[in-house]
Design a protein around this motif. Structure first.
Motif, short mmCIF file in Angstrom:
data_model
loop_
_atom_site.label_atom_id
_atom_site.label_comp_id
_atom_site.label_asym_id
_atom_site.label_seq_id
_atom_site.Cartn_x
_atom_site.Cartn_y
_atom_site.Cartn_z
N HIS A 1 12.20 -33.66 6.12
CA HIS A 1 11.51 -34.21 6.79
C HIS A 1 11.68 -35.98 6.14
O HIS A 1 11.64 -36.49 5.29
CB HIS A 1 10.20 -33.81 5.93
CG HIS A 1 9.47 -32.55 7.15
ND1 HIS A 1 8.55 -32.34 5.58
CD2 HIS A 1 10.28 -32.20 7.54
CE1 HIS A 1 8.60 -30.68 7.25
NE2 HIS A 1 9.46 -30.78 8.11
N PHE A 2 11.15 -36.84 7.42
CA PHE A 2 11.04 -37.92 7.07
C PHE A 2 9.66 -38.43 6.32
O PHE A 2 8.85 -37.30 6.49
CB PHE A 2 11.14 -38.85 9.02
CG PHE A 2 12.06 -38.34 8.77
CD1 PHE A 2 13.49 -39.14 8.73
CD2 PHE A 2 12.93 -37.82 10.19
CE1 PHE A 2 14.44 -39.88 9.75
CE2 PHE A 2 13.47 -37.49 10.47
CZ PHE A 2 15.12 -38.52 10.52
N TYR A 3 10.01 -39.87 6.11
CA TYR A 3 7.76 -40.12 5.49
C TYR A 3 8.15 -42.09 5.43
O TYR A 3 9.30 -42.37 6.10
CB TYR A 3 8.04 -39.74 4.04
CG TYR A 3 8.41 -38.85 3.12
CD1 TYR A 3 7.12 -37.78 3.16
CD2 TYR A 3 9.03 -37.83 3.13
CE1 TYR A 3 7.02 -36.34 2.57
CE2 TYR A 3 9.32 -36.96 2.66
CZ TYR A 3 8.23 -35.74 2.52
OH TYR A 3 8.33 -34.20 2.21
N SER A 4 6.96 -42.03 5.73
CA SER A 4 7.39 -43.56 6.28
C SER A 4 5.37 -43.85 5.13
O SER A 4 4.09 -42.78 4.75
CB SER A 4 6.49 -43.40 7.50
OG SER A 4 6.10 -44.80 7.89
N GLY A 5 4.88 -44.83 5.30
CA GLY A 5 4.64 -46.32 4.01
C GLY A 5 4.55 -46.68 2.92
O GLY A 5 5.64 -46.00 2.46
N GLY A 6 4.06 -47.98 3.17
CA GLY A 6 4.65 -48.16 1.61
C GLY A 6 5.85 -49.41 2.06
O GLY A 6 6.10 -49.84 3.06
N LEU A 7 6.82 -49.69 1.04
CA LEU A 7 7.19 -51.02 1.25
C LEU A 7 8.58 -50.14 1.82
O LEU A 7 9.04 -48.90 1.94
CB LEU A 7 8.06 -51.57 0.01
CG LEU A 7 6.89 -52.54 -0.79
CD1 LEU A 7 7.41 -53.47 -2.31
CD2 LEU A 7 6.66 -53.90 0.26
N GLY A 8 8.96 -50.89 3.22
CA GLY A 8 10.31 -50.20 2.91
C GLY A 8 10.24 -49.87 4.76
O GLY A 8 10.58 -48.87 5.07
N SER A 9 8.28 -49.11 4.62
CA SER A 9 7.71 -48.86 6.34
C SER A 9 6.93 -49.99 6.61
O SER A 9 6.64 -50.22 7.16
CB SER A 9 8.00 -47.01 6.29
OG SER A 9 6.99 -47.06 5.40
N VAL A 10 5.68 -49.25 6.69
CA VAL A 10 4.92 -49.99 6.69
C VAL A 10 3.89 -50.65 5.84
O VAL A 10 3.09 -49.26 4.96
CB VAL A 10 3.47 -48.97 8.13
CG1 VAL A 10 1.76 -48.99 8.03
CG2 VAL A 10 4.17 -48.30 9.48
N ARG A 11 4.23 -51.04 5.15
CA ARG A 11 2.99 -51.99 3.89
C ARG A 11 1.42 -51.37 3.73
O ARG A 11 0.94 -51.78 5.00
CB ARG A 11 3.65 -53.03 3.63
CG ARG A 11 4.94 -53.39 3.36
CD ARG A 11 5.66 -54.90 3.82
NE ARG A 11 5.93 -55.07 5.29
CZ ARG A 11 7.13 -55.42 5.46
NH1 ARG A 11 7.34 -56.48 4.40
NH2 ARG A 11 7.11 -56.34 6.41
N GLY A 12 0.49 -51.58 3.05
CA GLY A 12 -0.93 -51.73 3.41
C GLY A 12 -1.05 -50.71 2.89
O GLY A 12 -2.52 -50.13 2.50
N PHE A 13 -0.38 -49.82 3.25
CA PHE A 13 -0.76 -47.87 2.93
C PHE A 13 -0.34 -47.30 1.72
O PHE A 13 1.37 -47.70 1.48
CB PHE A 13 -0.52 -47.38 4.88
CG PHE A 13 -1.19 -47.72 5.39
CD1 PHE A 13 -2.21 -46.94 5.73
CD2 PHE A 13 -0.68 -48.29 6.76
CE1 PHE A 13 -2.71 -46.95 6.52
CE2 PHE A 13 -1.03 -48.70 6.89
CZ PHE A 13 -2.15 -47.92 7.39
N ASP A 14 -0.49 -45.79 1.11
CA ASP A 14 0.57 -45.64 0.13
C ASP A 14 1.82 -44.93 0.68
O ASP A 14 2.34 -44.62 1.17
CB ASP A 14 -0.76 -44.45 -1.12
CG ASP A 14 -0.42 -44.63 -1.99
OD1 ASP A 14 0.96 -44.93 -3.20
OD2 ASP A 14 -0.98 -43.70 -2.98
N GLN A 15 2.39 -45.45 -0.79
CA GLN A 15 4.09 -44.81 -0.43
C GLN A 15 3.86 -43.55 0.23
O GLN A 15 4.10 -42.66 -0.71
CB GLN A 15 5.24 -45.40 -1.57
CG GLN A 15 6.12 -45.32 -1.27
CD GLN A 15 6.50 -46.87 -0.88
OE1 GLN A 15 6.20 -47.60 -1.15
NE2 GLN A 15 7.47 -46.72 0.02
N GLY A 16 4.79 -43.07 1.49
CA GLY A 16 4.81 -42.10 1.27
C GLY A 16 3.52 -41.27 2.10
O GLY A 16 4.06 -40.44 2.23
N THR A 17 2.47 -41.96 2.63
CA THR A 17 2.04 -40.33 2.91
C THR A 17 1.09 -41.14 4.39
O THR A 17 -0.30 -40.34 4.17
CB THR A 17 0.40 -41.29 2.07
OG1 THR A 17 0.70 -43.02 1.97
CG2 THR A 17 0.43 -41.33 0.58
#
Length: 764
Positions: free
Chosen positions: A645-661
């Motif tokens: 699976h892919f994950y998103s959230g946090g640095l490297g993707s969408v900042r401001g949301f908890d990493q990978g959530t």
């Protein structure tokens, strides 16, 4: 015959002045030398004395030869006193050696590492084991003061202490009182009318200080920096129409207490000129239309020296593509001062066509010649081709094995139609042994160890062992890359790895997804910037149950098994023309990667596309875009593997949301990622205030958007999460560090927010 005994001596201080008087006062009758004895030696070999004497045993001795012998022995610089004694027909050479330097120490030096100062003294001849004299110590003091002045420490004082020790040696101690560095108090630009003084001062790397001056040292005067700033000032005016701009003088004044520096730059702007016309004159090989297409000077626009230089360079390069290595292109201005207009006549003389006779390589003490030659696109006995030569230099530079890469063209004597190329390189260490630790808001404590050799044994091959541990991801990997597995430049990579991972959750838990595998990859270059990759691997993945394991993982394991063996085949394409891989300001990076599980217990397809674009707005501001799409699907009636699976959230993707959530959650509320992903980022990057134009420390503002979707969900822009914020990036000694403060501007119930995030090594 009665023996005669005469003695004469010459002291160091008055050697050359008194030599004539000594020779006359102690003249001896010429005689044949029966024997030569040397007295007073401690460290110098007798052979050194004998080799310097202008006579040998059995030869005639006279006063002239005696004077020459004394001059020669003093000229060695090894002795502070030399005497010649004649005892009958035996010549006795009595010397007193200079003391040698046993040790050099520095006291009170904080600005410089001691090794740096020792290297500076070594270059003037003062180092351990060398003869010592007072003049050398004086030179050493002056050199040390010069080093400190280069650091704006104008008040530095240096006292030399000479301590004699046994065996005619001395210890030297340089006691340094550094004082406070002189700082730039004021920078003035006088004579400007078209642009404000603050605008012009903003072009300079030197400034009067800010809150980060302790890091950038931009408020410390440096002649080299001032010269660079003057070039920046000149370029600013010349690129905005001021054809006759000149810098009349630069005055650097230091206060009596040697603490404050004032810099005054006097300029004459002249009038602003507009280009009225551009004409071609001379021999253009019948290709005038092709050359006209290279002209970037536009009539009706303000004069721009950068475009003039760009045009002449393009003309020279284009001539070089046809073998004219010695082409001369001159842009002659025709100035109409009454109307403030200027016309340019581009006069070309291609001279003679040339062949490349030989390509020479210099400076490669460890790297094999073939590693460099195989990157060359300009061949021997072929027409000189400027484009191929530039391409060759860039390819050698991109190897990453060298600090400097330069190519020089030289004439072949007696052959006016031939040239030799010499590529000079300066090697740098390409092996590394690293032990380190990192900390991030998501990964917590991460330890790392790696042994890498990018140019193993000078062959250009890569060998590496890497170990990484963190709360969520652990890796041990062995890698080997042969960039020229075939003579055509097909690369081969072998990987053996073991990884454990689990989603970024703060609920705790000891479940794991463990993957062990081995892979073989090949890369085929299709152009200078494009490479296609393909390969295959054998992987064994195990879902290890534990506390807080997501229900989706258990459901997948119960249906398809806790252990699975797969044979994924991969194919990809990459293109990179950025000006820097760490702190880019221009260029584009693209990457497409696909993976297909074709055998074993899993059947799936997984693909990913990433695009980065960097646009320089001016010297300080860069606009950067990043986009990424990920897509996966199960094949043959099987579900897409949860461990892919892919994950998103946090640095490297969408900042401001908890990493990978971001994305789907199972019935337990755990984030499980998904087979579809979209990420979009935009940044405006600029040097940190007070850091001048230092690219290693920058700040940025950003807008992020993205999400992860389940297998049966469609890409819906209405479900994208988005955030805005500011951040700081620093290329630190342990890797790129990025800190971001983000505010979600589009969020949904249940989203987990994390407004402050940091990490070492991430890109966007």
């Amino acid at each position: 015959m009665k023996k005669q005994y005469k003695r004469f001596r010459l002291r160091t201080v008055s050697a050359m002045v008194a030599m004539a008087f000594v020779a006359n006062a102690w003249a001896v009758d010429p005689f044949t030398v029966r024997d030569i004895r040397v007295e007073g030696l401690q460290r110098v070999e007798p052979g050194t004395i004998f080799a310097s004497l202008p006579f040998r045993i059995g030869e005639q001795y006279n006063d002239e030869k005696g004077s020459a012998a004394i001059r020669a022995l003093f000229g060695l610089g090894l002795f502070k006193d030399v005497r010649l004694e004649v005892n009958g027909d035996v010549l006795v050479v009595i010397v007193e050696e200079r003391p040698t330097v046993a040790d050099v120490e520095f006291a009170g030096s904080r600005e410089f590492d001691k090794d740096v100062l020792k290297k500076a003294l070594r270059e003037i001849g003062l180092t351990e084991g060398r003869p010592y004299d007072q003049s050398l110590a004086d030179r050493a003091e002056q050199e040390l003061k010069r080093q400190y002045i280069n650091k704006s420490l104008y008040g530095a004082e240096i006292v030399t202490t000479v301590t004699p020790i046994e065996r005619n040696r001395v210890n030297l101690t340089f006691t340094v009182t550094e004082g406070e560095p002189a700082r730039i108090k004021e920078i003035r630009v006088v004579g400007n009318k078209a642009f404000s003084e603050s605008t012009l001062r903003g072009l300079f790397d030197l400034d009067t200080g800010g809150m980060l001056s302790w890091y950038t040292k931009s408020d410390r005067y440096s002649r080299a920096k001032l010269t660079a700033d003057m070039e920046a000032l000149r370029s600013y005016y010349l690129s905005r129409g001021y054809l006759e701009f000149r810098i009349d003088s630069t005055q650097v004044a230091i206060s009596p207490n040697k603490q404050d520096i004032t810099i005054t730059v006097n300029v004459t702007e002249g009038e602003r000129y507009v280009v009225s016309a551009v004409r071609l004159d001379g021999n253009y090989l019948g290709k005038e239309d092709e050359f006209k297409s290279l002209v970037t000077i536009k009539p009706g626009e303000a004069y721009n020296a950068d475009k003039v230089a760009e045009t002449t360079k393009a003309f020279n390069d284009y001539f070089g593509n046809f073998g004219y290595a010695f082409a001369n292109v001159e842009a002659r201005p025709e100035i109409d001062r009454a109307n403030n207009r200027v016309a340019f006549v581009l006069v070309a003389e291609p001279s003679r066509r040339a062949y490349v006779r030989r390509v020479n390589i210099a400076g490669n003490n460890r790297t094999r010649d073939e590693v460099i030659r195989r990157e060359f696109r300009q061949f021997e006995a072929s027409w000189y081709d400027a484009d191929k030569i530039k391409r060759s230099r860039d390819r050698v530079d991109r190897l990453g094995y060298f600090k400097e890469v330069n190519i020089e063209t030289s004439d072949v004597p007696g052959a006016p139609d031939q040239v030799d190329l010499t590529i000079t390189i300066v090697e740098k260490p390409t092996g590394s042994l690293q032990l380190g630790a990192g900390f991030s808001s998501a990964e917590k404590l991460a330890l790392s160890f790696s042994v890498k050799q990018e140019n193993a044994f000078g062959t250009g091959n890569y060998l590496g062992v890497e170990v990484n541990t963190s709360k969520y991801n652990r890796t041990i990997a062995f890698s080997s890359v042969n960039p020229y597995f075939t003579p055509d430049g097909v690369s081969r990579a072998v990987d053996v790895y073991y990884r454990t991972s689990r989603p970024y959750e703060d609920q705790g838990g000891n479940y794991q997804i463990a993957t062990a595998g081995a892979g073989l990859r090949f890369g085929i270059p299709f152009s200078e910037l494009d490479t296609v990759f393909f390969g295959g691997a054998l992987e064994r993945t195990e879902i290890k149950p534990g506390t807080n394991i997501p229900a989706a993982y258990l459901a997948y394991a119960e249906r398809f098994g806790y252990k699975s063996v797969s044979v994924p085949l991969s194919i990809g394409w990459g293109r990179d023309d950025r000006d820097s891989a760490i702190a880019p300001t221009s260029g584009r990076y693209q990457r497409v990667a696909g993976e297909v599980g074709v055998a074993g217990d899993t059947r799936y397809v997984r693909s990913n596309y990433q695009l980065q674009q960097y646009i320089p707005l001016n010297k300080q501001f860069t606009l950067a875009f990043n986009g990424e799409l990920g897509w996966g699907k199960g094949l043959g009636g099987q579900a897409f593997p949860v461990f892919k699976h892919f994950y998103s959230g946090g640095l490297g993707s969408v900042r401001g949301f908890d990493q990978g959530t971001l994305g789907p959650k199972d019935v337990t509320g755990s984030t499980i990622g998904g087979p579809k992903k979209i990420t979009m980022n935009a940044e405006v990057i600029t040097p940190f205030p007070g850091a001048g134009n230092d690219r290693s420390l920058r700040m940025f503002g950003f807008i992020d958007a993205g999400n992860v979707y389940g297998e049966n969900e469609k890409f819906r822009l209405s479900e994208l999460r988005a955030s805005v914020g500011v951040g700081l990036s620093w290329i630190s000694p342990i890797g790129p560090l990025r800190i971001a403060a983000a505010h979600p501007i589009r969020k949904f119930p249940g989203d987990r927010i994390q407004r402050m995030q940091f990490q070492i090594g991430t890109s966007f």
